[in-house]
Design an enzyme around this catalytic site. Structure first.
Site, PDB file in Angstrom:
ATOM      1  N   GLU A 121      25.572   8.475 -24.298  1.00 24.58           N
ATOM      2  CA  GLU A 121      24.296   7.186 -24.296  1.00 24.58           C
ATOM      3  C   GLU A 121      24.881   6.252 -23.173  1.00 24.58           C
ATOM      4  O   GLU A 121      24.084   5.552 -22.614  1.00 24.58           O
ATOM      5  CB  GLU A 121      24.632   7.394 -25.385  1.00 24.58           C
ATOM      6  N   ASP A 122      26.001   6.015 -23.125  1.00 24.33           N
ATOM      7  CA  ASP A 122      26.686   4.872 -22.517  1.00 24.33           C
ATOM      8  C   ASP A 122      27.337   4.818 -21.465  1.00 24.33           C
ATOM      9  O   ASP A 122      27.579   3.159 -21.010  1.00 24.33           O
ATOM     10  CB  ASP A 122      27.462   4.145 -24.037  1.00 24.33           C
TER      11      ASP A 122
END
Ligand code: MN
Length: 304
Positions: free
Chosen positions: A76-77
């Site tokens: 996700e990051d």
């Protein structure tokens, strides 16, 4: 700060057969791709996956889950890819991290849609592998524990979502410790005035209440052991959020709440022993008519 070695050591205590190298690879990779990122608290981002992994270790989860927890925000990051994770930590870990990423991505739709959809997708994810849901719950717990660093409106939004989605899930999984910690953290955010007031009220006579709890535990444990039962008796002041919801639902003040404190008796025998212990409790303290249901919680039969 929780260190990787603490996590590994604690896991080895309950499972000497864990794949330490797998965990090491997951940790080193997570540290590398999160390098330079910070949480709102100003701490290195890596603190978060480590803490989430630590919560899973408290739950005595397996090495695949803990490795996935260490990596849970990488897709996700960061620039990490599913293929990298799969190559490094295997298909199972990659599958779990991917499932967690899918849940995290449902945050783009409107509030109402998001909640309903979140709920559905999580249930689907759960049916594929329950570990996804457990890691997500641990992730939410750590985010709630550190929610002070969020802006106030974001705190409200996260607390509402937690109450609507994660608290019911924890409840359905029978994880009451997790449910009540989440509820209490949310209570402080959604009802700050009531929480402060209740805390103040409970602190009055708090010393006497503790003494009373000790006395009851001693009396009950003594009587049960005289009756030949092996029992573990515990007592506590109830959670703020559960006292508050009782006051709300019954429309009463703290003085009128009977069960600010609660006791638990764990017995080694079966159901009949539970009733035996209940009988002993009733011979010491007379039951209040109409409130009997609060006195006993037997295991529910299958399919109940
Ligand atoms: Mn996270």
């Amino acid at each position: 700060m929780l260190r990787f070695n603490d996590i590994a050591d604690r896991m080895l205590e309950y499972n000497p057969g864990i794949d330490l190298e797998l965990l090491q690879r997951a940790y080193v990779f997570s540290a590398k791709v999160h390098d330079g990122q910070e949480r709102l608290s100003g701490e290195p981002y890596l603190v978060h996956p480590l803490e989430v992994a630590g919560i899973l270790v408290d739950m005595r989860m397996d090495d695949v889950s803990v490795a996935a927890a260490l990596l849970h925000d990488t897709l996700e990051d960061t620039l990490a890819t599913r293929e990298e994770i799969q190559r490094l930590c295997g298909e199972q870990v990659a599958f779990l991290v991917e499932g967690l990423t899918k849940i995290a991505k449902i945050e783009f739709t409107s509030v109402r849609e998001r909640q309903a959809e979140n709920f559905r997708k999580m249930l689907i994810a759960m049916s594929k592998d329950i570990r996804i849901l457990l890691i997500k719950l641990a992730d939410r717990l750590h985010n709630m524990r550190t929610i002070d660093f969020l802006a106030e409106d974001a705190q409200q939004r996260v607390a509402i979502e937690t109450m609507e989605i994660y608290v019911p899930l924890a409840n359905r999984l029978g994880m009451h410790w997790l449910q009540s910690e989440l509820e209490n953290l949310c209570f402080g955010i959604l009802h700050p005035r009531e929480a402060a007031e209740l805390e103040k009220q409970l602190s009055v006579g708090g010393g006497e209440r503790e003494k009373y709890i000790e006395e009851v535990i001693e009396t009950l444990a003594d009587q049960l052991s005289q009756a030949g039962m092996r029992a573990e008796v515990t007592g506590r002041v109830k959670d703020l959020s559960s006292i508050h919801s009782k006051m709300e639902s019954q429309g009463v003040s703290l003085d009128e709440i009977y069960d600010v404190i609660a006791f638990r008796v764990l017995l080694s025998g079966g159901e009949s022993q539970c009733y035996g212990a209940l009988g002993i409790a009733h011979s010491i303290w007379r039951p209040v008519p109409g409130r009997f249901k609060d006195y006993i919680a037997l295991p529910k039969p299958n399919g109940y």
